[in-house]
Design an enzyme around this catalytic site. Structure first.
Site, PDB file in Angstrom:
ATOM      1  N   GLY A  41     -59.768 -48.527  15.802  1.00 17.92           N
ATOM      2  CA  GLY A  41     -59.476 -48.833  14.201  1.00 17.92           C
ATOM      3  C   GLY A  41     -60.084 -50.124  13.556  1.00 17.92           C
ATOM      4  O   GLY A  41     -59.669 -51.174  14.164  1.00 17.92           O
ATOM      5  N   HIS A  42     -61.458 -49.657  12.612  1.00 18.54           N
ATOM      6  CA  HIS A  42     -62.364 -50.909  12.241  1.00 18.54           C
ATOM      7  C   HIS A  42     -62.042 -51.105  10.709  1.00 18.54           C
ATOM      8  O   HIS A  42     -61.836 -50.344  10.123  1.00 18.54           O
ATOM      9  CB  HIS A  42     -63.368 -50.707  12.406  1.00 18.54           C
ATOM     10  CG  HIS A  42     -64.110 -50.393  14.038  1.00 18.54           C
ATOM     11  ND1 HIS A  42     -65.161 -49.934  14.319  1.00 18.54           N
ATOM     12  CD2 HIS A  42     -63.216 -51.165  15.292  1.00 18.54           C
ATOM     13  CE1 HIS A  42     -64.987 -50.133  15.707  1.00 18.54           C
ATOM     14  NE2 HIS A  42     -64.501 -51.167  15.736  1.00 18.54           N
ATOM     15  N   GLN A 225     -63.479 -50.652  21.148  1.00 20.63           N
ATOM     16  CA  GLN A 225     -62.673 -51.651  22.212  1.00 20.63           C
ATOM     17  C   GLN A 225     -63.498 -52.932  22.899  1.00 20.63           C
ATOM     18  O   GLN A 225     -64.964 -53.181  22.708  1.00 20.63           O
ATOM     19  CB  GLN A 225     -61.285 -50.912  23.429  1.00 20.63           C
ATOM     20  CG  GLN A 225     -60.442 -49.856  23.151  1.00 20.63           C
ATOM     21  CD  GLN A 225     -61.210 -48.471  22.338  1.00 20.63           C
ATOM     22  OE1 GLN A 225     -62.191 -48.708  22.465  1.00 20.63           O
ATOM     23  NE2 GLN A 225     -60.255 -48.717  21.307  1.00 20.63           N
TER      24      GLN A 225
HETATM   25  P1  IMP Z   1     -55.040 -46.185  24.846  1.00 20.83           P
HETATM   26  O1  IMP Z   1     -56.618 -46.524  24.750  1.00 20.83           O
HETATM   27  O2  IMP Z   1     -55.213 -45.271  23.613  1.00 20.83           O
HETATM   28  O3  IMP Z   1     -55.103 -45.693  26.139  1.00 20.83           O
HETATM   29  O4  IMP Z   1     -54.667 -47.390  25.031  1.00 20.83           O
HETATM   30  C1  IMP Z   1     -54.558 -48.780  26.332  1.00 20.83           C
HETATM   31  C2  IMP Z   1     -54.242 -50.247  25.723  1.00 20.83           C
HETATM   32  O5  IMP Z   1     -55.560 -50.409  24.806  1.00 20.83           O
HETATM   33  C3  IMP Z   1     -53.304 -50.409  24.891  1.00 20.83           C
HETATM   34  O6  IMP Z   1     -53.196 -51.875  25.125  1.00 20.83           O
HETATM   35  C4  IMP Z   1     -53.649 -50.507  23.157  1.00 20.83           C
HETATM   36  O7  IMP Z   1     -53.230 -50.797  22.532  1.00 20.83           O
HETATM   37  C5  IMP Z   1     -55.037 -50.723  23.561  1.00 20.83           C
HETATM   38  N1  IMP Z   1     -56.011 -50.204  22.731  1.00 20.83           N
HETATM   39  C6  IMP Z   1     -56.319 -49.274  22.108  1.00 20.83           C
HETATM   40  N2  IMP Z   1     -57.713 -49.168  21.323  1.00 20.83           N
HETATM   41  C7  IMP Z   1     -57.629 -50.144  21.290  1.00 20.83           C
HETATM   42  C8  IMP Z   1     -58.458 -50.662  19.791  1.00 20.83           C
HETATM   43  O8  IMP Z   1     -58.656 -50.339  19.241  1.00 20.83           O
HETATM   44  N3  IMP Z   1     -57.834 -52.296  19.371  1.00 20.83           N
HETATM   45  C9  IMP Z   1     -56.950 -53.149  19.866  1.00 20.83           C
HETATM   46  N4  IMP Z   1     -56.261 -52.474  20.950  1.00 20.83           N
HETATM   47  C10 IMP Z   1     -56.524 -51.227  21.528  1.00 20.83           C
END
Ligand code: IMP
Length: 433
Positions: A41-42, A225
């Site tokens: 999310g940007h 990420q």
């Molecule tokens: P997933 O990528 O949805 O599988 O989440 C795995 C982990 O990465 C979790 O702790 C999420 O909160 C974190 N995460 C995934 N995408 C983002 C991002 O864009 N910003 C911050 N944390 C992220």
């Protein structure tokens, strides 16, 4: 000769990449996102307008740039269509300037379902995923059962691959998790409709990118990420499922040798959403002050995708040294420096203590990381509002000293400093030649 620049977040995400990429995107002809999906999310603020992007590269806000969703991404077609419609409603051009790699993987309903089911089944050890189906989609990719956009474009191929895939997953969904199986007919109907909407954007990006390189275009590679969420080098298993730090080449098709500059982005402090070790976390008045101050300054410490409150803490210099050096970062962009104006003194973790020993290397094991005690150095705060500063010289000496400390840790000079949420609140410093 064009330049290829890679932007990489050096912490756990939410380093404010949206804004930096947007500031840079004006200089680039092609912007490519190379990993992740709608978990990102940007937030970009332009004038009074705020844009939240989940899938589209931030370059989409610059109509002259070609924005590519790279082959390394996992894309939820419904989410992308919603995002495109939302952007158009906000007056953003989304036409031939948006290209989706036909090698990117399609996020399907069972990916989101399994993401949630597996999270609940990880009793006590939840990762805190965003629930966007990222892990299960990359898992299908790795087992070579995934469905790509080139498959989605052909209804017969899509159906055949979906039926084979669900013959594997539905028994698990039903018998292991006790959930409703996925109805292939309904998914086919729904996804074939998405395919028609997205068809004009789906292309083989290999020749497009080769041409851009041959023509000397400026290319920006946008990581979504943060590096500490990298599936290989992050705080595994509390990570995302793609290579954040090292995936720019594999996720875009740009040869690694053609990446000219790596710009590492770090917050002036640290934050994290989701579970997992976070040695410098300040689950106290300091964390609250950070969240409150950022709110007052027009930002927010809530995840742009999940709306979850972010965990906040002091800068982790051990982690910064690790990711900046691993990512071969050439220069740094530091975000939300303005927030630290709230503190009399500012702590930076420069080492960890564990069992009477001092660690300066970032540990591989999340269990070890969860047990370390941070060793802090304390720096003098500047105690003033720096949001109007537009040059290095306008920053208070304490703020410059703080940035120089970050440079030492990262082994790279600070090139950009963000001092507020607006597009214009950026200090740029010439660090080359
Ligand atoms: P997933 O990528 O949805 O599988 O989440 C795995 C982990 O990465 C979790 O702790 C999420 O909160 C974190 N995460 C995934 N995408 C983002 C991002 O864009 N910003 C911050 N944390 C992220």
């Amino acid at each position: 000769m064009g330049q290829t620049l890679q932007l990489v977040g050096l912490q756990w995400g939410d380093e404010g990449k949206g804004k930096v990429i947007d500031a840079l995107a004006g200089r680039f002809d092609v912007v490519i996102r190379f990993q992740g999906g709608a978990n990102a999310g940007h937030t970009v603020q332009i004038g009074e307008q705020e844009f939240v992007l989940h899938l589209a590269p931030t370059g989409i806000l610059r109509p002259q740039a070609l924005s590519i969703l790279g082959n390394g991404m996992v894309i939820d077609p419904a989410g992308l269509i919603r995002e495109i419609e939302g952007l158009r409603e906000q007056g953003v051009k989304v036409a031939e300037n948006l290209v989706i790699s036909d090698r990117a993987h399609v996020v399907l309903p069972h990916h989101k379902l399994l993401d949630r089911l597996r999270e609940s089944a990880r009793a006590g050890g939840r990762i805190g995923t965003t629930g966007s189906g990222i892990g299960p989609c990359y898992a299908d990719k790795a087992t070579r059962d995934g469905i790509r956009f080139c498959d989605l474009m052909d209804p017969a191929v899509f159906r055949e691959r979906l039926e084979a895939l669900m013959a594997m997953h539905n028994p698990i969904i039903e018998r292991v998790h006790g959930a409703e199986p996925i109805d292939c007919d309904a998914v086919c109907k729904e996804y074939c409709a998405y395919a028609e909407v997205l068809r004009p954007h789906v292309r083989d990006t290999v020749p497009i990118i080769r041409q851009a390189l041959d023509d000397g275009r400026n290319i920006l590679l946008e990581g979504a990420q943060g590096s500490l969420l990298d599936v290989d080098f992050g705080t595994y298993p509390f990570v995302t499922s793609s290579p954040v730090l090292t995936g720019a080449h594999t996720g875009s098709g740009i040869p690694a040798s053609r990446i000219d500059h790596v710009l590492g982005l770090a917050k002036a402090y640290c934050s994290r959403v989701g579970a997992g070790p976070f040695p410098t976390e300040q689950d106290n008045e300091v964390g609250e002050t950070i969240r409150r101050t950022i709110g007052r300054l027009g930002g927010r410490e809530f995840g742009a995708t999940t709306g979850r409150q972010r965990r906040c803490g002091w800068l982790d210099g051990v982690a910064l040294r690790y990711t900046a050096r691993l990512g071969a970062v050439d220069s740094l962009a530091v975000s939300v420096l303005d927030v630290l104006g709230a503190f009399e003194t500012i702590k930076v973790c420069t080492a960890y203590r564990l069992n009477g020993q001092t660690l300066t290397e970032f540990p591989s094991s999340a269990q070890t990381l969860a047990r370390v005690e941070p060793v802090y150095e304390e720096l003098e705060g500047w105690r003033c509002d720096i949001s109007e500063a537009r040059s290095w010289g306008e920053l208070p000496p304490q703020a410059r000293a703080y940035l120089e400390f970050m440079e030492e840790l990262a082994g790279a000079p600070v090139e950009f400093v963000s001092v507020g949420p607006k597009r214009t609140q950026v200090i740029e410093r010439r660090v080359h030649g």
